[in-house]
Design a protein around this motif. Sequence first.
Motif, mmCIF file in Angstrom:
data_model
loop_
_atom_site.group_PDB
_atom_site.id
_atom_site.type_symbol
_atom_site.label_atom_id
_atom_site.label_comp_id
_atom_site.label_asym_id
_atom_site.label_seq_id
_atom_site.Cartn_x
_atom_site.Cartn_y
_atom_site.Cartn_z
ATOM 1 N N LEU A 210 0.802 -1.228 0.000
ATOM 2 C CA LEU A 210 0.000 0.000 0.000
ATOM 3 C C LEU A 210 0.834 1.277 0.000
ATOM 4 N N ARG A 211 2.030 1.211 0.595
ATOM 5 C CA ARG A 211 2.809 2.443 0.709
ATOM 6 C C ARG A 211 4.286 2.128 0.532
ATOM 7 N N PRO A 212 4.653 1.728 -0.688
ATOM 8 C CA PRO A 212 6.061 1.372 -0.922
ATOM 9 C C PRO A 212 6.946 2.616 -0.871
ATOM 10 N N GLU A 213 8.206 2.385 -0.608
ATOM 11 C CA GLU A 213 9.218 3.450 -0.588
ATOM 12 C C GLU A 213 10.078 3.340 -1.848
ATOM 13 N N ALA A 214 10.352 4.464 -2.481
ATOM 14 C CA ALA A 214 11.389 4.482 -3.510
ATOM 15 C C ALA A 214 12.728 4.562 -2.793
ATOM 16 N N ARG A 215 13.731 3.849 -3.287
ATOM 17 C CA ARG A 215 14.994 3.745 -2.549
ATOM 18 C C ARG A 215 15.962 4.896 -2.838
ATOM 19 N N MET A 216 15.496 6.112 -2.667
ATOM 20 C CA MET A 216 16.386 7.254 -2.860
ATOM 21 C C MET A 216 17.530 7.252 -1.852
ATOM 22 N N ASP A 217 17.278 6.647 -0.665
ATOM 23 C CA ASP A 217 18.353 6.565 0.334
ATOM 24 C C ASP A 217 19.586 5.870 -0.252
ATOM 25 N N ILE A 218 19.323 4.800 -1.003
ATOM 26 C CA ILE A 218 20.431 4.049 -1.623
ATOM 27 C C ILE A 218 21.152 4.912 -2.675
ATOM 28 N N ILE A 219 20.369 5.659 -3.459
ATOM 29 C CA ILE A 219 20.980 6.501 -4.505
ATOM 30 C C ILE A 219 21.921 7.529 -3.865
ATOM 31 N N HIS A 220 21.462 8.148 -2.787
ATOM 32 C CA HIS A 220 22.320 9.133 -2.110
ATOM 33 C C HIS A 220 23.560 8.463 -1.518
ATOM 34 N N GLU A 221 23.395 7.273 -0.957
ATOM 35 C CA GLU A 221 24.544 6.559 -0.399
ATOM 36 C C GLU A 221 25.539 6.157 -1.480
ATOM 37 N N LEU A 222 25.023 5.700 -2.616
ATOM 38 C CA LEU A 222 25.928 5.332 -3.714
ATOM 39 C C LEU A 222 26.765 6.540 -4.133
ATOM 40 N N ARG A 223 26.140 7.717 -4.163
ATOM 41 C CA ARG A 223 26.892 8.929 -4.541
ATOM 42 C C ARG A 223 27.985 9.232 -3.527
ATOM 43 N N GLU A 224 27.608 9.098 -2.229
ATOM 44 C CA GLU A 224 28.605 9.373 -1.184
ATOM 45 C C GLU A 224 29.783 8.409 -1.285
ATOM 46 N N ILE A 295 27.364 -3.929 -10.239
ATOM 47 C CA ILE A 295 28.544 -3.084 -9.971
ATOM 48 C C ILE A 295 29.794 -3.794 -10.484
ATOM 49 N N ASP A 296 30.762 -3.005 -10.802
ATOM 50 C CA ASP A 296 32.074 -3.538 -11.141
ATOM 51 C C ASP A 296 32.680 -4.157 -9.875
ATOM 52 N N GLN A 297 33.428 -5.235 -10.057
ATOM 53 C CA GLN A 297 34.010 -5.916 -8.875
ATOM 54 C C GLN A 297 34.847 -4.978 -8.020
ATOM 55 N N LYS A 298 35.480 -3.998 -8.662
ATOM 56 C CA LYS A 298 36.342 -3.072 -7.898
ATOM 57 C C LYS A 298 35.548 -2.272 -6.850
ATOM 58 N N ASP A 299 34.234 -2.162 -7.063
ATOM 59 C CA ASP A 299 33.411 -1.398 -6.118
ATOM 60 C C ASP A 299 32.839 -2.240 -4.982
ATOM 61 N N PHE A 300 33.080 -3.559 -5.055
ATOM 62 C CA PHE A 300 32.455 -4.455 -4.075
ATOM 63 C C PHE A 300 32.818 -4.082 -2.642
ATOM 64 N N SER A 301 34.095 -3.786 -2.415
ATOM 65 C CA SER A 301 34.534 -3.506 -1.035
ATOM 66 C C SER A 301 33.821 -2.293 -0.441
ATOM 67 N N LYS A 302 33.429 -1.345 -1.306
ATOM 68 C CA LYS A 302 32.732 -0.161 -0.793
ATOM 69 C C LYS A 302 31.323 -0.495 -0.279
ATOM 70 N N LEU A 303 30.699 -1.481 -0.903
ATOM 71 C CA LEU A 303 29.304 -1.797 -0.549
ATOM 72 C C LEU A 303 29.173 -3.015 0.351
ATOM 73 N N GLU A 304 30.269 -3.749 0.474
ATOM 74 C CA GLU A 304 30.275 -5.062 1.120
ATOM 75 C C GLU A 304 29.522 -5.093 2.442
ATOM 76 N N LYS A 305 29.715 -4.048 3.262
ATOM 77 C CA LYS A 305 29.143 -4.084 4.612
ATOM 78 C C LYS A 305 27.783 -3.402 4.706
ATOM 79 N N HIS A 306 27.264 -2.937 3.576
ATOM 80 C CA HIS A 306 25.981 -2.236 3.627
ATOM 81 C C HIS A 306 24.889 -3.200 4.096
#
Lengths: 342, 342
Positions: A210-224, A295-306
Amino acid sequence: MSDKRTEIGEIGEFGLIDHLSEKIIIKHNSTLRGIGDDAAVIEAGDHVKVVTTDLLLEGVHFDLSYAPLPHLGFKAVAVNVSDIAAMNAIPKQITVSIALSNRFSVEAVDALYSGINAAAEHYGVDVIGGDTTASRSGLVISITAIGDAKKEQLSFRSGAKVNDIVCVTGDLGGALVGLQILEREKQVYLANPEMTPELDGFQYVTGRQLRPEARMDIIHELREMEVVPTSMIDVSDGLASELFHICKASGVGVTIYEDKLPIDKQTFDTAVELNLDPITCVLNGGEDYELLFTIDQKDFSKLEKHPDIHFIGHVTKAEDGKLMVTKSGTVVSLKAQGWKHF
Amino acid sequence: MSDKRTEIGEIGEFGLIDHLSEKIIIKHNSTLRGIGDDAAVIEAGDHVKVVTTDLLLEGVHFDLSYAPLPHLGFKAVAVNVSDIAAMNAIPKQITVSIALSNRFSVEAVDALYSGINAAAEHYGVDVIGGDTTASRSGLVISITAIGDAKKEQLSFRSGAKVNDIVCVTGDLGGALVGLQILEREKQVYLANPEMTPELDGFQYVTGRQLRPEARMDIIHELREMEVVPTSMIDVSDGLASELFHICKASGVGVTIYEDKLPIDKQTFDTAVELNLDPITCVLNGGEDYELLFTIDQKDFSKLEKHPDIHFIGHVTKAEDGKLMVTKSGTVVSLKAQGWKHF
């Protein structure tokens, strides 16, 4: 027009879109990307604008007997914001058109708009225009969202490369399971209007519907974290269907692992209670509005712990197909069942 | 939501739009103009983008028993292009969303799109996206158009100044009279399906209703002549209603002259045949999609000889009211009857 009559059901929704798209010719250099992704892209100085639109009809996309108007207004905005997110862009403006039957009062329109305005506030978008008209039948909501990005920040469906890691946010299948619960309780109510709907214990899944969220939080985190996904799409028609879109657009294959697929406990338990296979709900349930990206494998370490990004597989060559390795180690072909309104 | 129920009819379409607009807050600097003009304006590098959207429903805005699908597709695009024109901008992209009931065949969708694509070609716009979905009731078409301009080229409703000259293009009232003819012949046909509709001699007025033109030709000519209207609006709800919009937004009054109002001979004759007052058709007939604009007196000499621009009056102070000088020299107050769907 010849006398031949081809039913839309014969070619399906995606078939119809392909059929109509074939005839479209792009003339302006400023149109960087037309039909075929989550949003179109047009040039705008040193940035680009991304544009997406959705048409929602009562009786097809929502049922006012269980969708509260403020939630519906919020969702109508969120699904468009989700398409902007899927381009890795930031939503800035929306137009909102509504068609109303005369059973709608001004107070009901206000309730709908309270949700629209709450979502506009939440996602930081301006309501810049729209159209308000009468409807002879049900409520119609048409929203167009415009987002902003630098060209090099965009993620298309077409950029996935062999060996990229397949990521998905949140959890899947909840919106479909929630819809089944709402439909079940509606039938109970219709059979006996004195029965109160039993929604206790189903808040999470019904909320997903009924009230889904768009994942803008993830988009902002990816930019950071300075990660630009090599490809991205939002999960509106089901994971399998979205994987097929990425594979087709990118000319690649994919292998995912059943034991990596994220499912919430309430989704799982409710699916079982409803005699639905939880994994089928995860693969083919629509309307979760999570983000599926590579994602490219080189970026895995940045997201690994998310805590809310799950690594569900990897990109393969097109000839390797679209596969899932089950918990028992069996390899099965994915089927894109999708979400059919026709 | 309280228990109070206010019918939409009590406040009307414009009242509802005002009511909803009050609650909208613009947050982004990039939103230069929101609700309240023919289109919204957003920043885009050294240019601006103008954005407009229209929602058209079967049974409210069109009747498929006499609107041929290719014409309907053309018109749906043209009405949006007309809103972009009314900002003195050039349309570049459109999104097209349609909802189809299952009585639509693929061939019927193709017929609709043949008109959409013809209009896109004619006005030089790219179809960049959209949504295609099922409808439980009639056909729904939602189009969003995006145009481009330099900021200083834009014409708003709000720029009219005292002593500006009021101009209107083409001729007025035809679309309304055409609609009356189409409705009359539909009733004849419904009463006796063996009767052939009598449309000979009514081609101009029915064409004005079924396949209107957006006046992009005028916009291009104004640019060549280096004339930027001080205010502009397109005539979708009737001349009087549009004059009221300009007066309200600009804080001015207006005086127009009945003998200057442009009406086509077929429109005039047909109105008389239908027992309609031709001037009422000109003042209150909707859907002509001509341009109503004001120019500074210094620009008059540039437009003076234009065969399709008519000088119908001048801008006055707000306290002088909104007046029409009749052919007999009587001064009457204008009434904005508008075009009501609710």
